[in-house]
Scaffold this motif. Structure first.
Motif, PDB file in Angstrom:
ATOM      1  N   HIS A  48      -2.339  -0.200  -8.164  1.00 40.08           N
ATOM      2  CA  HIS A  48      -3.326   0.445  -9.027  1.00 40.08           C
ATOM      3  C   HIS A  48      -4.557  -0.437  -9.197  1.00 40.08           C
ATOM      4  N   LEU A  49      -4.332  -1.752  -9.293  1.00 37.54           N
ATOM      5  CA  LEU A  49      -5.436  -2.694  -9.432  1.00 37.54           C
ATOM      6  C   LEU A  49      -6.333  -2.670  -8.195  1.00 37.54           C
ATOM      7  N   GLU A  50      -5.736  -2.440  -7.022  1.00 36.44           N
ATOM      8  CA  GLU A  50      -6.514  -2.371  -5.766  1.00 36.44           C
ATOM      9  C   GLU A  50      -7.235  -1.037  -5.603  1.00 36.44           C
ATOM     10  N   GLY A  51      -7.030  -0.141  -6.556  1.00 34.73           N
ATOM     11  CA  GLY A  51      -7.781   1.114  -6.532  1.00 34.73           C
ATOM     12  C   GLY A  51      -7.077   2.284  -5.881  1.00 34.73           C
ATOM     13  N   LEU A  52      -5.824   2.113  -5.481  1.00 28.48           N
ATOM     14  CA  LEU A  52      -5.110   3.216  -4.837  1.00 28.48           C
ATOM     15  C   LEU A  52      -4.798   4.290  -5.870  1.00 28.48           C
ATOM     16  N   ARG A  53      -5.284   5.488  -5.625  1.00 31.30           N
ATOM     17  CA  ARG A  53      -5.122   6.576  -6.577  1.00 31.30           C
ATOM     18  C   ARG A  53      -4.414   7.801  -5.990  1.00 31.30           C
ATOM     19  N   GLN A  54      -4.567   7.999  -4.669  1.00 28.75           N
ATOM     20  CA  GLN A  54      -4.052   9.222  -4.072  1.00 28.75           C
ATOM     21  C   GLN A  54      -3.286   8.900  -2.795  1.00 28.75           C
ATOM     22  N   GLY A  55      -2.388   9.788  -2.455  1.00 26.76           N
ATOM     23  CA  GLY A  55      -1.710   9.724  -1.167  1.00 26.76           C
ATOM     24  C   GLY A  55      -0.657   8.651  -1.028  1.00 26.76           C
ATOM     25  N   ILE A  56      -0.214   8.044  -2.149  1.00 28.83           N
ATOM     26  CA  ILE A  56       0.816   6.992  -2.059  1.00 28.83           C
ATOM     27  C   ILE A  56       2.139   7.608  -1.611  1.00 28.83           C
ATOM     28  N   ASP A  57       2.734   6.996  -0.601  1.00 27.71           N
ATOM     29  CA  ASP A  57       4.020   7.456  -0.076  1.00 27.71           C
ATOM     30  C   ASP A  57       5.124   6.870  -0.950  1.00 27.71           C
ATOM     31  N   HIS A  58       5.560   7.634  -1.953  1.00 24.74           N
ATOM     32  CA  HIS A  58       6.527   7.116  -2.936  1.00 24.74           C
ATOM     33  C   HIS A  58       7.894   6.880  -2.303  1.00 24.74           C
ATOM     34  N   GLU A  59       8.198   7.618  -1.250  1.00 25.90           N
ATOM     35  CA  GLU A  59       9.478   7.402  -0.580  1.00 25.90           C
ATOM     36  C   GLU A  59       9.501   6.030   0.085  1.00 25.90           C
ATOM     37  N   VAL A  60       8.413   5.673   0.764  1.00 23.20           N
ATOM     38  CA  VAL A  60       8.319   4.349   1.389  1.00 23.20           C
ATOM     39  C   VAL A  60       8.308   3.272   0.308  1.00 23.20           C
ATOM     40  N   LEU A  61       7.526   3.528  -0.742  1.00 22.95           N
ATOM     41  CA  LEU A  61       7.412   2.545  -1.816  1.00 22.95           C
ATOM     42  C   LEU A  61       8.779   2.290  -2.461  1.00 22.95           C
ATOM     43  N   GLU A  62       9.532   3.356  -2.700  1.00 24.53           N
ATOM     44  CA  GLU A  62      10.850   3.221  -3.330  1.00 24.53           C
ATOM     45  C   GLU A  62      11.785   2.370  -2.473  1.00 24.53           C
ATOM     46  N   SER A  63      11.718   2.583  -1.153  1.00 25.23           N
ATOM     47  CA  SER A  63      12.584   1.804  -0.258  1.00 25.23           C
ATOM     48  C   SER A  63      12.193   0.326  -0.247  1.00 25.23           C
ATOM     49  N   LEU A  64      10.891   0.049  -0.425  1.00 19.88           N
ATOM     50  CA  LEU A  64      10.423  -1.338  -0.415  1.00 19.88           C
ATOM     51  C   LEU A  64      10.861  -2.106  -1.660  1.00 19.88           C
ATOM     52  N   PHE A  65      11.114  -1.382  -2.728  1.00 20.81           N
ATOM     53  CA  PHE A  65      11.595  -2.070  -3.936  1.00 20.81           C
ATOM     54  C   PHE A  65      12.943  -2.740  -3.673  1.00 20.81           C
ATOM     55  N   GLU A  66      13.748  -2.117  -2.801  1.00 18.25           N
ATOM     56  CA  GLU A  66      15.097  -2.608  -2.543  1.00 18.25           C
ATOM     57  C   GLU A  66      15.150  -3.559  -1.345  1.00 18.25           C
ATOM     58  N   ASN A  67      14.371  -3.200  -0.305  1.00 23.04           N
ATOM     59  CA  ASN A  67      14.495  -3.959   0.949  1.00 23.04           C
ATOM     60  C   ASN A  67      13.133  -4.014   1.635  1.00 23.04           C
ATOM     61  N   ARG A  68      12.685  -5.221   1.928  1.00 28.03           N
ATOM     62  CA  ARG A  68      11.379  -5.352   2.586  1.00 28.03           C
ATOM     63  C   ARG A  68      11.346  -6.587   3.458  1.00 28.03           C
ATOM     64  N   ASN A  69      10.542  -6.484   4.523  1.00 25.05           N
ATOM     65  CA  ASN A  69      10.314  -7.616   5.413  1.00 25.05           C
ATOM     66  C   ASN A  69       8.998  -8.280   5.040  1.00 25.05           C
ATOM     67  N   TYR A  70       8.933  -9.555   5.359  1.00 22.74           N
ATOM     68  CA  TYR A  70       7.706 -10.282   5.022  1.00 22.74           C
ATOM     69  C   TYR A  70       6.763 -10.331   6.216  1.00 22.74           C
ATOM     70  N   GLU A  71       5.449 -10.378   5.870  1.00 23.01           N
ATOM     71  CA  GLU A  71       4.355 -10.420   6.850  1.00 23.01           C
ATOM     72  C   GLU A  71       4.392  -9.196   7.781  1.00 23.01           C
ATOM     73  N   TYR A  72       4.885  -8.098   7.237  1.00 26.95           N
ATOM     74  CA  TYR A  72       4.962  -6.843   7.993  1.00 26.95           C
ATOM     75  C   TYR A  72       4.024  -5.824   7.333  1.00 26.95           C
ATOM     76  N   LEU A  73       3.335  -5.050   8.169  1.00 23.96           N
ATOM     77  CA  LEU A  73       2.335  -4.104   7.678  1.00 23.96           C
ATOM     78  C   LEU A  73       3.005  -2.757   7.402  1.00 23.96           C
ATOM     79  N   TYR A  74       3.088  -2.374   6.116  1.00 17.94           N
ATOM     80  CA  TYR A  74       3.668  -1.077   5.752  1.00 17.94           C
ATOM     81  C   TYR A  74       2.530  -0.108   5.385  1.00 17.94           C
ATOM     82  N   ASN A  75       2.598   1.092   5.973  1.00 16.64           N
ATOM     83  CA  ASN A  75       1.607   2.138   5.632  1.00 16.64           C
ATOM     84  C   ASN A  75       2.055   2.784   4.320  1.00 16.64           C
ATOM     85  N   ILE A  76       1.407   2.384   3.240  1.00 13.26           N
ATOM     86  CA  ILE A  76       1.876   2.767   1.916  1.00 13.26           C
ATOM     87  C   ILE A  76       1.169   3.987   1.352  1.00 13.26           C
ATOM     88  N   ALA A  77      -0.001   4.336   1.901  1.00 11.98           N
ATOM     89  CA  ALA A  77      -0.749   5.487   1.374  1.00 11.98           C
ATOM     90  C   ALA A  77      -1.583   6.119   2.490  1.00 11.98           C
TER      91      ALA A  77
END
Length: 465
Positions: A48-77
């Motif tokens: 939100h601080l970076e200004g993202l307001r629309q099109g956020i992929d909540h399914e991807v975001l939810e999965s990242l809360f549990e499991n994520r790789n580092y230095e990897y580019l995720y398309n979040i919105a």
């Protein structure tokens, strides 16, 4: 044992937004020295601080809360592209293009009479229905900024002669009995003018807003113009004929080197001899003899004779005949793979641009002289009026040059769209026939039987018919 100088570094993220603001990516950076992972709320707050307001992929975001790789580019919105509205269209209740296909009789001759070229409409008939354009659908980028759509363009159709429209403008009706068609972008109903005799001193020249049917001959030096079609049942001599629509010359043209024929649609003629012809559609005939012919589409010469000999014959796509040239080596020139009429229009436009530019140069010189004097208060009222007129004229010339340049670009696009044409010969090509297919060239030195000629590389390739 832990080094006291090693300060814990918590997990962090970087958000990258694509230049078009239609995609946003998140990169997680590994914590160091027993630093802690970011919480779900911290990640959301950062987005939100970076200004993202629309099109956020909540399914991807939810999965990242549990499991994520580092230095990897995720398309979040992802943003949503605007969708343009559908263009309007016209549903014609008649054939806008008549396909000419004469039937061959048992004796080998071709029936050029029963072609049914006239499309009849009766008073009150619905001749066209217009489908209105639709509104588009707005989109947005990942920062929540709207991307506005555009409405579809209305159908490009106009009412012409003897046509009315409904109150909402979505239906066109015939107001008179006659021939319905599209001429110069307008739907028109043309009444037919008939001449039961020859076109001669008793009729004078004919200039008609509809279609013309002539039961007799058209004698030399007379002119016939029709905004629709022309049908001539007799012989056309050294006359001038022009139709915006199609033309059917049932008994052919004996032009005596003087006949000038110009056709906006298709031309059907028993034979064509000693005349100049320009056709924007197709040509169907039994013979072309010693004539200069320019055709935008196809030339098909059939029937008993199927002969092209002498003159210069040019077609945009196809030349088809039984025999080309003669056993006496009569010089004959064929060209395909270029629309001669488009090329001629391009040439005329270029000449017009040069002429107007020359006028503008002269006008600008006078304008500069008058403006210089005006700054010194040396112009009387008459000269001031002249200066205003020159300024107005220069502005008009500038706009006209821009219009012509746009036309030139469109013409060049159409010229370049034409694919290589071909020449098909059912029986033979005789010697001394010059052949141009686009920029490939050949001259025949001997008879060539049953063949098809196409361009291959820089050469003309001869293959089986």
């Amino acid at each position: 044992m832990k080094n006291p100088q090693q300060v814990p570094k918590n997990e962090s993220v970087t958000v990258k937004i694509s230049p078009d603001k239609m995609n946003a990516y998140i990169i997680f950076h590994i914590p160091e020295n027993d630093g802690r992972r970011m919480t779900k709320n911290e990640i959301q707050d950062y987005l939100h601080l970076e200004g993202l307001r629309q099109g956020i992929d909540h399914e991807v975001l939810e999965s990242l809360f549990e499991n994520r790789n580092y230095e990897y580019l995720y398309n979040i919105a992802r943003g949503k592209e605007a969708i343009k509205g559908e263009d309007g269209k016209v549903i014609y209740n008649f054939q806008t293009e008549k396909k000419i296909k004469p039937t061959e009789r048992e004796d080998g001759t071709v029936d050029f009479y029963n072609l049914n070229l006239i499309e009849n409409a009766h008073e009150g008939d619905i001749i066209a229905v217009i489908i209105a354009p639709t509104d588009g659908e707005d989109g947005y980028d990942v920062l929540g900024q709207p991307i506005f759509s555009s409405k579809g363009r209305p159908a490009n159709v106009k009412r012409g002669r003897n046509v009315s429209s409904s109150e909402d403008g979505l239906k066109f009706f015939a107001t008179k009995d006659g021939q319905v068609g599209v001429i110069d972008g307008k739907i028109v109903v043309s009444e037919v003018f008939e001449v039961d005799s020859d076109v001669n001193t008793s009729t004078g020249n004919i200039n008609f807003v509809g279609s013309v049917v002539i039961r007799g001959n058209v004698l030399s030096d007379f002119k016939v113009f029709a905004a629709g079609n022309i049908d001539v049942y007799g012989v056309v001599e050294g006359a001038t004929l022009e139709s915006k629509g199609s033309m059917n010359l049932h008994s052919g043209v004996l032009g005596n080197g003087k006949a000038e024929i110009k056709v906006g649609g298709d031309l059907v003629a028993k034979y064509i001899e000693n005349c100049n012809i320009i056709v924007n559609g197709n040509i169907v005939s039994e013979a072309i003899l010693h004539s200069n012919v320019r055709c935008s589409k196809n030339i098909e010469i059939g029937g008993k004779t199927g002969l092209i000999v002498g003159g210069n014959v040019t077609a945009g796509k196809l030349i088809k005949a039984k025999v080309i040239g003669s056993n006496f080596g009569t010089h004959t020139e064929l060209k395909v793979g270029v629309d001669p009429n488009l090329v001629e229009m391009y040439k005329k436009n270029k000449e017009e641009i040069e002429r107007i530019k020359s006028e503008k140069t002269k006008s600008s010189q006078l304008r500069e002289l008058l403006e210089t004097k005006n700054k010194k208060n040396l112009l009387d009222d008459e000269k001031k009026i002249l200066l205003e007129k020159i300024v107005h004229t220069n502005n008009f010339i500038t706009r006209r040059i821009e219009e012509l340049n746009e036309e030139q670009e469109l013409l060049m696009e159409k010229i370049q769209e034409i694919e290589n044409g071909e020449i098909k010969v059912e029986q033979k090509i005789c010697p001394n026939v010059e052949i141009y297919i686009s920029n490939a060239y050949m001259r025949t030195r001997e008879d060539i039987s049953r063949c098809t000629l196409r361009k291959e590389g820089a050469d003309v390739k001869i293959s089986a018919y």
